[in-house]
Design a protein around this motif. Sequence first.
Motif, mmCIF file in Angstrom:
data_model
loop_
_atom_site.group_PDB
_atom_site.id
_atom_site.type_symbol
_atom_site.label_atom_id
_atom_site.label_comp_id
_atom_site.label_asym_id
_atom_site.label_seq_id
_atom_site.Cartn_x
_atom_site.Cartn_y
_atom_site.Cartn_z
ATOM 1 N N HIS A 569 0.818 -1.230 0.000
ATOM 2 C CA HIS A 569 0.000 0.000 0.000
ATOM 3 C C HIS A 569 0.848 1.275 0.000
ATOM 4 N N LEU A 610 -7.927 -6.783 1.213
ATOM 5 C CA LEU A 610 -8.408 -5.443 0.865
ATOM 6 C C LEU A 610 -7.320 -4.666 0.110
ATOM 7 N N LEU A 614 -7.649 -2.866 -3.447
ATOM 8 C CA LEU A 614 -7.269 -1.464 -3.686
ATOM 9 C C LEU A 614 -6.351 -1.335 -4.907
ATOM 10 N N SER A 743 -13.682 3.749 -5.704
ATOM 11 C CA SER A 743 -14.632 2.684 -5.383
ATOM 12 C C SER A 743 -16.060 3.083 -5.760
ATOM 13 N N PHE A 750 -12.819 1.105 1.433
ATOM 14 C CA PHE A 750 -11.399 1.138 1.832
ATOM 15 C C PHE A 750 -11.167 1.796 3.189
#
Length: 834
Positions: A569, A610, A614, A743, A750
Amino acid sequence: MQLRNELVRVEADRTGTTIDNLKRAFLENLYYVQGKPPALATLNDYYMALAHTVRDRIMQRWNNSAITYTENQSRTVCYLSAEFLMGPHLGNNLINLGLYEPMKQAIDELGINFDELIEEEGEPGLGNGGLGRLAACYLDSLAALEIPTMGYGIRYEFGIFKQDIRDGWQVEITDKWLRNGNPWELARPEWTVSIPFGGHTESYRNSQGVYRARWVPAWEVKGVPYDTPTLGYKVNTANTLRLWKAEAPESFDFQAFNTGDYYGAVNAKVVSENITKVLYPNDDEIQGKVLRLQQQFFFVSCSLQDMIRIMKGQKIPMERFHEKFAVQLNDTHPAIAVAELMRLLVDQEFLGWDEAWAITQNTLAYTNHTLLPEALERWQIDLFRDLLPRHLEIIYEINQRFMDDVRVKFIDDDARLARMSLIDESGERYVRMANLACVGSHAINGVAALHSELLKQTVLKDFYEYSPEKFSNKTNGVTPRRFMVLSNPRLTQLITDRIGSGWITDLEQLRQLEQFIDDPAFCQQWRSIKQAIKQDLADSIQKDYGVDVSIDSIFDIQVKRIHEYKRQHLNLLHIITLYNRIKANPNIDITPRTFLFGGKAAPGYFMAKLMIKLVSAVSEVINRDPDVRGRIKVVFLKNYNVKFAQHVYPAADLSEQISTAGKEASGTGNMKFAMNGALTIGTLDGANVEIMEQAGEENFFLFGLTAEEVRERKARGYDPKAYYNANPNLQLVIDRIASGFFSHGDKTLFQPIVDNLMQSDPYLLFADYQSYVECQDRVAEAYRDQDKWTRMSILNAARMGMFSSDRSIQEYCDDIWNVKPVTVKETEGFCSAT
Ligand code: GPU
């Protein structure tokens, strides 16, 4: 009875290596092994025929190795690992046999596409990631260095799941890797062993009237070995990877016959066979499930009993166990070996405790692979006693003696005693497997210089202070046979044309490439090879994902298990930063980049899943936004595995090694990228430190806090919001994610990631954000000077010699195992070539 020597001959069709021999052998195997005439043969039939043709050419080496080791009673390394992530065997075996080119010619001459057959092979995914792949690289180097070795592990029926991506989410599919048969293994049912579980212990008086302990188990399973040869590069050594499959004992069938409970007996069979059904898909994390402890004890007991059988077969007295075998524990997954070897020596072989303990310590050595607290294995006492009552007694006995020794060495230090005890008694009681491994081993090592230092300062501090002489570092390595010669034939050819082929078994020789960095022709060849490889990957991305990527963009790649500490991330925060720059100024001059991600998330790891979503969400927005004009592309490559990795490493310009400093024990992907000429952007974590040292600071993109700074920052009370408030670019990135921009307007999707970063940010993404983005800007700038970039790329490859697993294994041999090479002759025993 014994076969007369002259009776067995090795025929040309089985061992011959002329093009003609190979063609005939292939056709014969198609006909007689696959049982197919060419008209009915499928692609898999061709693959199988080819695999058998290769296997036939391994057999003489394998048999000769077995004969040599038996006759010489050779000291043998036993590498115990719950995971072996071997990758496809076919190409690798051909490379090690020195038959890759002739076989390709033979198959192509038959009108069959050789490369397609190589691609047809699936892989035995019997591992999660770095730890299992390291075991596989080590088997390759052990054989290349002609060290007698057994790899011991578990033959999982289902390996690591196959990953599909649906609507941006990871979906797991069971990996039925044995579906089409496995031509590389041989079952050895004659060496089946019996593994006890449960029940209770009792004491009895032996014939001399001495009290002894005895385990009365409640149930048992059979362990059946399946052997796969592991070849050394262009030597006659063929070692064995012996994987154990659990089967129900036949007595179940008799019970059913006697009691009429047919269903119950069949059900018991199913329960036994469950033990080796599936690999636990967690990397760097434990679950504490009883089935996992069953798996660990199962393969450890099978393997130790196998060693005892070999001792007896060679008529070596049991007192010399540690002279015959050096047993390495790959993390704590096989640490129950400490108690099991004691049980076998004391209860079964009737050695005295002290002698058995000396043998155990001299035999075993332990490698630690992580500092993460959630990965330190411990078992609830009740669960442990229910499964292994005798082992719990033995552990108590070891602990009592150990605590007495510690008490004498560190007087009046109860806190230290409590920390070092094999039993955690701070709350609910647990058996601590790392403590057991440390006490039962004569050597303990970490897997990179920084990691080994941190081990001594943190998780194993007390054990270091108690026995500092046990500790050492063994920096990981990777095999250049699979990760250069096999996966990057073009670069291999270029290098070999210039410096000869000695580098393949002596990777330091790559340094000779440094003399060519001012040779324009060489640099041009280096660069055009990289471009050609990038084109191949671009073609496969076009085909599989319908995304068009330019080979003139930077191939910026992060492939590894998905984990918060690995910070995929953080990579995304940079991508969104670039995107925001473009949106603010569509005509901005940015260096084009292709961001590639790959890796599996543990199925129960919500945040990791997740993070995959993303990546997918960001890629969807960026790849189709016309303002971007294709200057940045993002692709999540599904089902990243060894086979695909071999296509990825050679195509990279930039290798992302961006874990929070102090969290990645070593990393090994970092080495595979660099030796294929990628530059690294990375933190001072794991082996990155040594990679930078070797490559030179000026050829490495360094950013971020050091491990020491991370520790300080946390001790001071880290506040991610302060970084957010102070940095408008970071703010914009986080706000974009939180707003639902990626999204379809959904602000909740998120939120767990945003909240986690804003509220605690346990892996300090915000603290490293600015440093990372500035470093990425230097990367973009550097890529614009292609001549300079190419020189840096060459220097990286030229200076990665120390990261050959041959170097790592040589250090293990010299410092821990005390084992020497044994040369296997080409022909020995009763086999003679005609
Ligand atoms: N590693 Br513990 C795993 O892949 N799985 C594990 O369960 C544990 C460690 C990795 C480390 O994360 C990685 O840094 C290292 O390079 C690798 O083991 C081999 O030592």
